[in-house]
Each structure stands twice: as structure tokens, then as C-alpha cells.
Design an enzyme around this catalytic site. Structure first.
Site, PDB file in Angstrom:
ATOM      1  N   ASP A 145       0.820  -1.222   0.000  1.00 16.52           N
ATOM      2  CA  ASP A 145       0.000   0.000   0.000  1.00 16.52           C
ATOM      3  C   ASP A 145       0.843   1.256   0.000  1.00 16.52           C
ATOM      4  O   ASP A 145       0.668   2.143  -0.833  1.00 16.52           O
ATOM      5  CB  ASP A 145      -0.896   0.057   1.246  1.00 16.52           C
ATOM      6  CG  ASP A 145      -1.992  -0.981   1.213  1.00 16.52           C
ATOM      7  OD1 ASP A 145      -2.363  -1.392   0.102  1.00 16.52           O
ATOM      8  OD2 ASP A 145      -2.450  -1.384   2.291  1.00 16.52           O
ATOM      9  N   ARG A 189      -0.025   4.827  17.266  1.00 18.16           N
ATOM     10  CA  ARG A 189      -0.459   5.789  16.236  1.00 18.16           C
ATOM     11  C   ARG A 189      -0.153   7.241  16.576  1.00 18.16           C
ATOM     12  O   ARG A 189       0.401   7.964  15.759  1.00 18.16           O
ATOM     13  CB  ARG A 189      -1.943   5.609  15.895  1.00 18.16           C
ATOM     14  CG  ARG A 189      -2.332   4.275  15.241  1.00 18.16           C
ATOM     15  CD  ARG A 189      -1.233   3.592  14.556  1.00 18.16           C
ATOM     16  NE  ARG A 189      -1.621   2.487  13.694  1.00 18.16           N
ATOM     17  CZ  ARG A 189      -0.802   1.496  13.358  1.00 18.16           C
ATOM     18  NH1 ARG A 189       0.424   1.459  13.841  1.00 18.16           N
ATOM     19  NH2 ARG A 189      -1.180   0.543  12.553  1.00 18.16           N
ATOM     20  N   ASP A 242      -7.519   3.216  12.530  1.00 14.20           N
ATOM     21  CA  ASP A 242      -6.269   3.968  12.403  1.00 14.20           C
ATOM     22  C   ASP A 242      -6.442   5.293  11.657  1.00 14.20           C
ATOM     23  O   ASP A 242      -5.788   6.278  11.974  1.00 14.20           O
ATOM     24  CB  ASP A 242      -5.204   3.107  11.715  1.00 14.20           C
ATOM     25  CG  ASP A 242      -4.612   2.080  12.669  1.00 14.20           C
ATOM     26  OD1 ASP A 242      -4.735   2.289  13.896  1.00 14.20           O
ATOM     27  OD2 ASP A 242      -4.033   1.083  12.195  1.00 14.20           O
ATOM     28  N   SER A 277      -3.332 -10.051   7.920  1.00  8.64           N
ATOM     29  CA  SER A 277      -2.815  -8.688   7.994  1.00  8.64           C
ATOM     30  C   SER A 277      -2.284  -8.513   9.419  1.00  8.64           C
ATOM     31  O   SER A 277      -3.005  -8.724  10.399  1.00  8.64           O
ATOM     32  CB  SER A 277      -3.951  -7.708   7.706  1.00  8.64           C
ATOM     33  OG  SER A 277      -3.644  -6.462   8.251  1.00  8.64           O
TER      34      SER A 277
HETATM   35  N1  ARG Z   1      -8.270  -3.341  15.987  1.00  7.86           N
HETATM   36  C1  ARG Z   1      -7.006  -2.899  16.490  1.00  7.86           C
HETATM   37  C2  ARG Z   1      -6.985  -1.405  16.647  1.00  7.86           C
HETATM   38  O1  ARG Z   1      -7.736  -0.731  16.019  1.00  7.86           O
HETATM   39  C3  ARG Z   1      -5.827  -3.435  15.728  1.00  7.86           C
HETATM   40  C4  ARG Z   1      -5.767  -3.199  14.269  1.00  7.86           C
HETATM   41  C5  ARG Z   1      -4.629  -3.933  13.676  1.00  7.86           C
HETATM   42  N2  ARG Z   1      -4.427  -3.650  12.303  1.00  7.86           N
HETATM   43  C6  ARG Z   1      -4.026  -4.573  11.381  1.00  7.86           C
HETATM   44  N3  ARG Z   1      -3.819  -4.182  10.170  1.00  7.86           N
HETATM   45  N4  ARG Z   1      -3.868  -5.813  11.657  1.00  7.86           N
HETATM   46  O2  ARG Z   1      -6.219  -0.863  17.405  1.00  7.86           O
END
Ligand code: ARG
Length: 435
Positions: free
Chosen positions: A43, A123, A152, A202
Site C-alpha cells: 500500500d 499511532r 487507524d 494482515s
Molecule cells: N483493531 C485494532 C486497533 O484498532 C488493531 C488493528 C490492527 N491492524 C491490522 N492491520 N492488523 O487498534
């Protein structure tokens, strides 16, 4: 500033690119600089080329090491191969532990009672680093690779635009509706390697834990396959003897493991290994994303699970009941704000002040037993303990004066008794009327 547009051809390392360069009346070139959060994956690699071509931008890539254990040197090499203007690799692991994870420990942070917010916490730190670089480089635009479906995007958009209100924030995959197939097609056309082996999951990791999504895991009724896990062994493969670990806290912060003082990052890394090899730290739950989607999430957060359990236990030994019960509400609000992308909201700072003050007495030791995937606190002690063996025991001769209890209960239950007395007499009256 007045500019005019000139289309020029120039060579970069990869190939000839047509690019529009803005030239000011003084002759100074004005190509805009974009700062992109870069992981090295498909990406964000596509985004480098895309921004170079479609926006005629100088792309500055940033990878922030928060302990994701990925090939970040490879990411740097890739970025340079794709002709970025500059690449930054920032090792932020120590800062991540002391400024983000520590606060999460003090706040007993588990989103929806389960998730130690291992992705979430990184983040705002990545966003902060992007803004610092953008300011130093005089960049106009901050770019992240999030889609429009997850959490995110919320965290990056809010943190970036709050810390740098003078800059644009864009998420091309979401804002320009790039589909996965379009990305792959574009990548092939631009010579960006697309791995043929479709990735099973992922993954997103930080030193606080590893999140595993997609693929087979989307069937929420099925147990995650063994291949999903990397940091933890299956409980049935864990050692047959329990392992004990003692964690020492000072003012809410873990400082030693089994009596050995350790640096913050090393301590967490050690616990990830120790708990992981005992099969501790696996989490599988249904999570509510901010955008309303319910999502099946699988995590392995060995150190986080151990430290949060130990910390919460110690708090209950040293805090008054009023503090314990009130703090549970503060903690719930804190973890929601962090999860919901509101790290830079002043309410979080307000809660941080309360949480920091509340940790004054959270000093002591917690002993835990790890055995084939289970985790149990089996002992705790503190020089500031409010637990007093002499008060708590059932022996008649303690310093606790039982003769006060009768009077206490009299007053404590006063209203409850009054209410029930009224109910009782009303019932009696109805019964009498019937007969
Ligand atoms: N659901 C979690 C969060 O929003 C983790 C997201 C993980 N992302 C991934 N691409 N596996 O903090």
C-alpha cells in the site's frame, strides 16, 4: 508567493518521470514536500509512486520503529529505490515504552475489557514523528495509508491535524478510493514488487503486542489456525511445569523482573518471551471499531497481559476502595479516548493528571504463576499496603473491634430496611383486603 508552472523532464534513479515543478519568480523550485508514514508494504510503496506522479510531490518517507520486528532496513532500501526525496528511520522504541505504554499500564488499559491497545498506542507517536519531520522539512502535506474502514484513519487524521493545523492531511487509499486490484495493477506497471504468495493475515505489531486480522480469521466461529501466532506457543505445547515471575512496581511502573532491575524496553521484551513461551497472552474477541463495524480480532500480547494483571492487582492492595472504584471509571474513559483517536484531547491530559497522582503508592511486588496458557496472580506485597492480616482474619481477638459492626450495619442498611418495611406492610394490607 507567485509561481508559474513549467513541465520538465528529469531522470531519477528508476526511470524518467514527467513532473511539474513550480518555479517562483526568483527562480527557486517549489515542488511540494509530502511526508508519508511508510511501512515498506504494498500500500505505502504504491503511494510513494502515486504521490510522485499524480501530485508532483517530493515524497519524504518515515518509518517509526515501535518494536514491530519487521524489516525496517529493507523498507528504507525500498523507499530509496523508489526515488524518495528523503527517508527517515526513527527508532522510537524507548519513547514508546516510557511515554505511551507506561501510561497504559497505569490506566489498566484494556479496550472492551480485552484488548491492550497495542496497535492503538503507536499511532499518536507515529503521527508526532511525522509532524516533527514535516516541520523541519517545510512539508505541506501529511499522508497515511489507512483505508476508510478501520480505526487507524481516525487516530492519524485527528492527531496529525491537531498537531499540525497548518498542513493538509490525506489518506489516498480512502480519499481517492484506491482498490486493492488497482493498487496491484499500478504496482506492476511501476515495477513495485507484488509478493505472489497471498499473505494469510494482515499483521500489525509493536512491542506491546501483535494484531492478526483478515483471511481465515474473518470466520468468527472458527479457532485461529496455529500459523496465526508467532509470539506465543499453543498452551498444550508449553512447558509442563509452571513458571513463576515476580514483578516489582514503583509508583505504578514496572522496574524489575524476578529481582533484576531492567531498562523499560528490555523488561517488556523479556516478559514477551517469558509469557509467550508459556502460552500466555493470546486474545480472541469481537471488537467494536469506531466506525461501527464489529470485527473479530486476534492478538498476542504476552507482556501486556502479565503487566496489566499484576498492576491492577497491586492497585487493589494499596488504594482505598473509593480510589479503586472511581479509578475504574477513569480507566474505562482513558482507554476509550486512546482507542478512539483522541490521544491529544485535553480530557486525556486531565485524566492523565488524575492517573499519575493515583500511582503515588502503587509500589510493591506481584508474583504470578504462568502455566500452559493460564495466568494467575498468586501473591503480592507492598510497604504501602492497606491490607492488614490482623484486621482481615476471622480470629476473634484482632484489633478490629467487632462490637462496632452491629451499629454500623444498623445505619448502613437503614434506607434499605425502611423501603422493604413499606413494601411488606403494603403486601400485608392487600392480603388482609382479600380475606
Ligand atoms: N483493531 C485494532 C486497533 O484498532 C488493531 C488493528 C490492527 N491492524 C491490522 N492491520 N492488523 O487498534
Amino acid at each position: 508567493m507567485l509561481c508559474y508552472k513549467k513541465v520538465v523532464m528529469f531522470k531519477n534513479a528508476v526511470r524518467e518521470v514527467r513532473r511539474i515543478i513550480y518555479i517562483s519568480i526568483t527562480g527557486e523550485t517549489m515542488t511540494e514536500k509530502f511526508v508519508l508514514a511508510y511501512s515498506g508494504g504494498l500500500d505505502t510503496s504504491v503511494l510513494i509512486k502515486y504521490l510522485q506522479e499524480k501530485c508532483d510531490a517530493h515524497v519524504i518517507t518515515v518509518t517509526v520503529d515501535v518494536g514491530q520486528q519487521e524489516d525496517l532496513a529493507g523498507a528504507a532500501e525500498k523507499a530509496n529505490r523508489f526515488g524518495v526525496y528523503k527517508h527517515y528511520h526513527i527508532d522510537a522504541k524507548d519513547e514508546f515504552v516510557t511515554d505511551y505504554i507506561y501510561q497504559a499500564i497505569k490506566a489498566n488499559a484494556l479496550y472492551e475489557g480485552k484488548y491492550p491497545i497495542s496497535t492503538t498506542l503507536s499511532r499518536p507517536l507515529i503521527a508526532k514523528k511525522m509532524v516533527e519531520i514535516a516541520q523541519n522539512e517545510g512539508a505541506t502535506t501529511l499522508v497515511h495509508g489507512c483505508t476508510g474502514r478501520g480505526n487507524d484513519q481516525v487516530r492519524f487524521d485527528i492527531t496529525l491535524s491537531s498537531l499540525a493545523p497548518d498542513k493538509k492531511v490525506i489518506a489516498p487509499v480512502r480519499d481517492w478510493g484506491l482498490t486493492r486490484d488497482e493498487e496491484i495493477e499500478y504496482a506492476k506497471a511501476k515495477g513495485i514488487p507484488v509478493s505472489t504468495a497471498a499473505k494469510m493475515f494482515s499483521i500489525d505489531a509493536s512491542v506491546w503486542g501483535r494484531a492478526i486480522e483478515c483471511g481465515l480469521l474473518e470466520d468468527a466461529s472458527q479457532e485461529p489456525p496455529a500459523e496465526a501466532y508467532e509470539w506465543t506457543v499453543a498452551p498444550q505445547e508449553a512447558p509442563d511445569m509452571p513458571e513463576y515471575v515476580t514483578i516489582q512496581f514503583e509508583k505504578g511502573i514496572p522496574v524489575s523482573v524476578n529481582g533484576e532491575k531492567m531498562k523499560p524496553l528490555a523488561l517488556i521484551e523479556k516478559l514477551n518471551k517469558l509469557a509467550g513461551k508459556n502460552g500466555v497472552g493470546r486474545i480472541d474477541h469481537i471488537e467494536d471499531r469506531l466506525v461501527g463495524i464489529k470485527s473479530r480480532e486476534v492478538y498476542e500480547c504476552p507482556a501486556a497481559v502479565v503487566l496489566l494483571e499484576a498492576h491492577k492487582d497491586l492497585e487493589k492492595m494499596v488504594m482505598t476502595r473509593h480510589e479503586v472504584l472511581f479509578k475504574q471509571q477513569v480507566d474505562a474513559k482513558w482507554v476509550f479516548l486512546a482507542y478512539a483517536g483522541l490521544w491529544v484531547d485535553p480530557l486525556k491530559d486531565d485524566l492523565d493528571a488524575f492517573i499519575d497522582r493515583s500511582q503515588e503508592n502503587v509500589t510493591g511486588e506481584v508474583r504470578l504463576k504462568l502455566y500452559k496458557g493460564s495466568l494467575q496472580v498468586v501473591g503480592r506485597s507492598s510497604p504501602l499496603s492497606l491490607y492488614d492480616k490482623n484486621l482481615a482474619n476471622y480470629n476473634i481477638k484482632t484489633s478490629f473491634n467487632q462490637s462496632y459492626s452491629h451499629g454500623f450495619i444498623e445505619l448502613w442498611g437503614l434506607q434499605t430496611r425502611m423501603y422493604n418495611a413499606l413494601k411488606y406492610s403494603a403486601q400485608k394490607q392487600t392480603e388482609n383486603q382479600k380475606t
